[in-house]
Design an enzyme around this catalytic site. Structure first.
Site, PDB file in Angstrom:
ATOM      1  NE  ARG A 205      -3.671  -2.364   0.462  1.00 31.01           N
ATOM      2  CZ  ARG A 205      -4.464  -3.202  -0.457  1.00 31.01           C
ATOM      3  NH1 ARG A 205      -4.170  -2.910  -1.829  1.00 31.01           N
ATOM      4  NH2 ARG A 205      -5.356  -3.710  -0.348  1.00 31.01           N
TER       5      ARG A 205
ATOM      6  CG  HIS B 210      -4.927 -14.059  -7.033  1.00 34.92           C
ATOM      7  ND1 HIS B 210      -5.548 -14.111  -8.335  1.00 34.92           N
ATOM      8  CD2 HIS B 210      -4.686 -13.080  -6.559  1.00 34.92           C
ATOM      9  CE1 HIS B 210      -5.579 -12.901  -8.746  1.00 34.92           C
ATOM     10  NE2 HIS B 210      -5.153 -12.070  -7.968  1.00 34.92           N
TER      11      HIS B 210
ATOM     12  CG  ASP C  38      -4.338 -11.154  -3.326  1.00 38.20           C
ATOM     13  OD1 ASP C  38      -3.863 -10.002  -3.237  1.00 38.20           O
ATOM     14  OD2 ASP C  38      -5.380 -11.538  -3.824  1.00 38.20           O
TER      15      ASP C  38
END
Lengths: 416, 305
Positions: A62, A226, A299
């Site tokens: 982030r 994923h 993830d």
């Protein structure tokens, strides 16, 4: 600083051995039986697995741009707590990591490694190539528009041709925009009952099937991020059988949970790809066991509490995963020690093109993991706590983590 | 019963009880002074995050006929347009002291979230395409009052099933009450997994005309993505519209229902909508009675007097 790990079950090039491990300043200096302590800090690893530090191919840190969710420092702390000694940072930050100077700002070498990945397209807009050479020169080896799919096959082909020549790997978040538009959860019996628009399994599989044709065309190394459906596992299995340079990862949550969790309408269960059917979970577990799926990728997707404290459909997608990954994988899939470290540490590093091996003299990055010890996930090191397992007792405890910085974490006394 | 969130939470006896109470309130509403003091001193919060005319007015009327006070919140011109979250709005309204909240929201599960945030009893007045339990109850009351019982009725629900909270609420509760259900729609408007609903399906309205007691029509919900799933309105009408000709082929005694708002000329012919088979206005008036029953049950069992 000299450490001696005694009594553990150690993964070396010869397999699993009961050895003592001496580390000096974080580097393995001896791998022997019966090393006598001589001024070492001794770590009793009886019952524990000792092996290379975990390596996460899929972390959202982030930073820059969304530091209220996570930043590189808090993300590294979470990674260490989870036994990870290297994480690959996804490029969907603000700004997007689509040029070398941005990647260099993400990279860290201590206390653990943060390895930037780079966008495939400028700004992840899916229309023009990102600064691929520039990213490569900054150390980027894995390219992805993660969070989005490279939907334009022509653009993806050019990216694959270009990146293949550099020697990198193209990683795809597979979600066909037409099939998945407005979707919030797996399309199936639960979405039908809840009246929530679904993301069909085919929305993932058509992208991967198409991309595998582009792998044939370009020869580019390709990594499925994923993987979430049984059909995806089958596509990867047949691609590998055909000799294509394909790898895949699966998240801990897709190995453990299925779409029935969404009946609670709790936004903590909202993530993309969505939690699928129990049959999909079975196929993912089998794929991880037999190696069709090479690696676990967390993830790790932090979101602040207030962002998730809304309705399911309005909630942002994602769960945190770094701190619980080893425990959840251990609980979901019965892997022996060698396979566990292969999927958590060795294979993920190889996807990046790194040399990656069991412990040997000269190794750094070592984790001590007790597969039977319980712990409580009640104090996340991540800034965010959007985890289905918050507050729960989990089996499988990360005890110590060593990197080139030395001993970077130890489970605290009384915290068992 | 503490909340009414999903009609699937109700067993047959609980539904029958609410319908019995609904019958009583139909009688009350027919009096010269259509008002009882049952909920005097109670305050009911109405949070309507989606445009709604009949449901909001119906709850308002039901609350007032029970002598309750009403706090109405709608997002237009409110703090929502200033960026306030659903949670903060709910907590703000809660601080004004309602004893129960009635919630409508475009997102599935919003009434559950508001119950969890506030701890208040909540009545779901429609969440996304998920549930609309008082609509199902008013339809069951309408059917029971018309036919004497719901058990054994053959009901066809025609239209945009996939995007309909009314269909989801009705399909389950009709079966709970012993009716059989057939859903009729283009495959793009049928549920993704019709089998899991326990209902039959048909690919055209003509297939079911001869063997139904109730034709329940639904509007195409273009606002939920229902508009892009058939080639044209004319083609929809040709296969699924209840035209006059088709209405004439219904068995004697069969009725036509619609939760509103109707699109005359699309799913229903204007003359059929106003014709003798249509129970549409009964649905509206019974809606007030059944909502009185729900509010009464939730608020009088919650606080003994």
């Amino acid at each position: 600083m000299r450490h001696l790990i005694t009594g553990g079950s150690v993964l070396t090039g010869s397999g699993i051995e009961d050895l003592d491990v001496e580390l000096i300043d974080g580097f393995v200096t001896r791998l022997e039986t019966g090393i006598e302590p001589d001024g070492h800090q001794v770590i009793d690893a009886s019952g524990s697995w000792v092996g290379p530090g975990f390596f996460d191919l899929h972390t959202h840190l982030r930073e820059p741009g969304q530091e209220w969710k996570e930043d590189i420092a808090s993300g590294m702390a979470a990674a260490i707590a989870g036994g990870f000694t290297a994480v690959v940072a996804m490029p969907n930050t603000d700004p997007v990591i689509d040029a070398g100077h941005l990647a260099r700002q993400i990279a860290r070498f201590a206390p653990i490694r943060v390895i930037p990945s780079g966008a495939i397209s400028l700004g992840q807009q899916g229309s023009h190539l990102a600064h691929l050479d520039d990213l490569w020169a900054a150390g980027v080896r894995l390219f992805t528009d993660d969070g989005y799919t490279v939907a334009d096959a022509g653009l993806l082909r050019r990216a694959m041709e270009y990146i293949a020549q550099l020697g990198g790997v193209v990683a795809q978040h597979a979600e066909d925009p037409g099939l998945c538009r407005n979707g919030h959860m797996h399309e199936g019996t639960v979405s039908s009952r809840l009246g929530i628009t679904g993301l069909p399994s085919a929305g993932e599989e058509v992208i991967i099937a198409r991309d595998l044709k582009l792998v044939e065309l370009t020869g580019c190394r390709y990594h499925v991020q994923h993987a979430s459906t049984a059909g995806t596992v089958e596509l990867i299995r047949s691609a590998k059988r055909a000799g294509l340079p394909v790898t895949a990862e699966v998240t801990p949550h897709h190995l453990m949970l299925d779409h029935r969790q969404v009946e609670s309408m709790d936004p903590v269960y909202k993530m993309y790809p969505p939690l699928r059917s129990p049959d999909d979970v079975d196929a993912l577990r089998a794929g991880l066991v037999d190696g069709t799926i090479d690696a676990v990728g967390t993830d790790h997707a932090p979101h602040a509490a207030f962002e998730k404290d809304v309705t399911f459909e309005e909630a942002p997608r994602g769960v945190v995963g770094l701190e619980t990954a080893a425990s959840i994988v251990r609980a979901a899939v019965d892997l022996d020690q060698a396979t566990f470290f292969e999927r958590m540490a060795i294979a993920p590093a190889k996807v990046l093109g790194e040399r990656s091996e069991p412990l040997a003299i000269g190794s750094s990055d070592v984790v001590v993991f007790d597969p039977e010890a319980d712990w409580v996930f009640d104090r996340p090191r991540s800034k965010s706590a959007n985890s289905p397992w918050l507050g729960q007792v989990l089996k499988g405890t990360v005890k110590q983590v060593f990197t080139r910085s030395g001993l970077v974490s130890a489970a605290e006394e009384g915290e068992s | 019963m503490r909340d009414l969130l999903s009609v699937d939470d109700l067993d047959r006896a609980e539904i029958e009880d609410l319908l019995d109470l609904g019958d009583d309130f139909v009688e009350v509403l027919g009096r010269d002074v259509p008002k009882v003091p049952a909920l005097r001193g109670k305050t009911i919060g109405l949070m309507f995050y989606e445009p709604s005319t009949r449901t909001r007015l119906s709850f308002d009327r039901a609350a007032k006929a029970l002598s309750a006070d009403v706090l109405t919140f709608t997002p237009g011109g409110s703090s929502v347009s200033k960026g306030e979250s659903l949670k903060d709005t709910a907590l703000t309204l809660q601080a004004m002291g309602p004893h129960l909240m009635v919630v409508r929201h475009k997102a599935t599960g919003a009434p559950w979230r508001i119950r969890d945030w506030t701890g208040l009893p909540v009545v779901n007045a429609g969440d996304g395409a998920h549930q609309h339990p008082t609509q199902a109850l008013l339809d069951l009351l309408t059917l029971r009052r018309h036919f004497g019982q719901v058990d054994g009725l053959r009901v066809a629900i025609v239209g945009d099933i996939r995007h309909s909270r009314v269909a989801r609420s009705l399909a389950g509760s009709l079966q709970t009450m012993g009716a059989s259900v057939t859903v009729v729609a283009p495959s793009t408007l049928l549920p993704i997994d019709t089998q899991s609903w326990g209902v039959a399906s048909a690919a055209g309205i003509d297939e079911i005309l001869g063997e139904v007691d109730v034709v329940y029509l639904l509007r195409i919900q273009t606002e939920r993505g229902g508009g892009d799933v058939f080639p044209s309105v004319a083609e929809y009408v040709s296969r699924f519209g209840l035209t006059r000709d088709r209405a004439d082929r219904l068995p004697d005694g069969a009725v036509v229902m619609h939760p509103g708002p109707m699109n005359r000329g699309v799913e229903i012919d204007p003359q059929v909508a106003d014709g003798p088979r249509a129970l549409v206005t009964h649905q509206v008036s019974n809606g007030i009675a059944v909502r009185m029953a729900v509010l009464f049950r939730l608020l009088t069992s919650e606080v003994p007097e």
